[in-house]
Design an enzyme around this catalytic site. Structure first.
Site, PDB file in Angstrom:
ATOM      1  N   ASP A   7       0.834  -1.195   0.000  1.00  0.00           N
ATOM      2  CA  ASP A   7       0.000   0.000   0.000  1.00  0.00           C
ATOM      3  C   ASP A   7       0.882   1.264   0.000  1.00  0.00           C
ATOM      4  O   ASP A   7       2.059   1.201   0.369  1.00  0.00           O
ATOM      5  CB  ASP A   7      -0.879  -0.045   1.264  1.00  0.00           C
ATOM      6  N   ASP A   9      -0.392   4.974   1.086  1.00  0.00           N
ATOM      7  CA  ASP A   9      -0.648   5.930   2.178  1.00  0.00           C
ATOM      8  C   ASP A   9      -0.521   5.272   3.542  1.00  0.00           C
ATOM      9  O   ASP A   9      -1.143   4.245   3.819  1.00  0.00           O
ATOM     10  CB  ASP A   9      -2.045   6.550   2.007  1.00  0.00           C
ATOM     11  N   ASP A 134      -2.362  -0.664   5.838  1.00  0.00           N
ATOM     12  CA  ASP A 134      -2.735  -0.132   7.163  1.00  0.00           C
ATOM     13  C   ASP A 134      -4.241  -0.228   7.421  1.00  0.00           C
ATOM     14  O   ASP A 134      -4.680   0.110   8.510  1.00  0.00           O
ATOM     15  CB  ASP A 134      -2.288   1.327   7.299  1.00  0.00           C
TER      16      ASP A 134
END
Lengths: 174, 174
Positions: A7, A9, A134
């Site tokens: 990922d 961000d 996240d």
């Protein structure tokens, strides 16, 4: 070669820091990351403020100048020698973001390239051996092994193997 | 619910027609789709011209006003009732294209949404039961059932189940 999906961000990019800055700027607040980590009440107040004004996520430029997480560049470069690395970012909600994310990746991770970059909404159609992310919503339906990268908003989740730094990613995979 | 991944260019969108228009315009030629279908020699000349000047693919606006393939909207809408439909477009090579492709999809296929839209380079990390695509490079590594959608550039390929219209897609899936 096993495939790792990573990922952007709050995994490669320190997006939370920029969000805190923007909330402070727009609502004249004084949040900082260390205080937010210490207090659930403060975190709640912060997320209420963030929900009240998060239009900056859709504004041109937001994704261009986010700081890179410490050690991310070196570790991803090393991972690429042993794994097929894909960047998978939930970005189609933010039409301006994709061009900016490509520029950002080209600046900090030029060894990845557009061929191994994926922008999507849902991530459950991603086929890989590992996903470092996240957000639980992305990990919960992943068919490979999910790895939770620690962020302000996921510290209460205990159902996944967790990493909190890129050094820990390195220890896990290299 | 089985998952169908559907390509955009030359599957949902009549991209070849716009490319022919652009080559004609820029190189002062007079190609048309029907003639190109009839003659391999003409097709070869066309693709040489196209390779000589294809910068228009990177220019703002190119992907905004491409015609939709006949029956595509109705059939995709019907597919969505029985399948999980994802649009998967190899777009990260063209940084300007992704915002335009989102606008185009919102205009013609508003029932899909950014959640089910994927922009990538390679497609081999896409997990689905079916992939409808005009490029062999995307189909060859696909782990589900690949379906070749006929286009000017793939008529010589005989290794895949082939569809040539959205009516044929409908017959196959509905």
């Amino acid at each position: 070669m096993k495939r790792i999906a990573i990922d952007m961000d709050d995994v490669l990019a320190d997006t939370s820091l920029k969000i805190i800055d923007q909330v402070n700027l727009r609502l004249n607040k004084n949040y900082n990351h260390a205080d937010l980590l210490e207090s659930d009440a403060l975190k709640l107040a912060f997320y209420q403020d963030y929900q009240f004004d998060n239009q900056f996520l859709w504004e041109p430029g937001f994704f261009l100048d986010i700081a890179v997480k410490e050690d991310a560049v070196e570790v991803v470069k090393q991972l690429q020698e042993k794994y097929e690395v894909f960047i998978v970012s939930a970005a189609t909600e933010f039409p301006e973001s994709m061009k900016e994310k490509l520029i950002w990746l080209e600046e900090h991770f030029p060894f990845i390239g557009w061929q191994h970059t994926v922008f999507c909404g849902h991530k459950h159609m991603i086929q890989a051996d590992f996903l470092i992310d996240d957000h639980e919503k992305n990990l919960v339906s992943f068919t490979g092994k999910p790895i939770l990268y620690s962020a302000l908003h996921n510290l209460h989740i205990h159902d996944y193997e967790r990493v909190s730094t890129w050094k820990e990613v390195s220890q896990l995979f290299l």
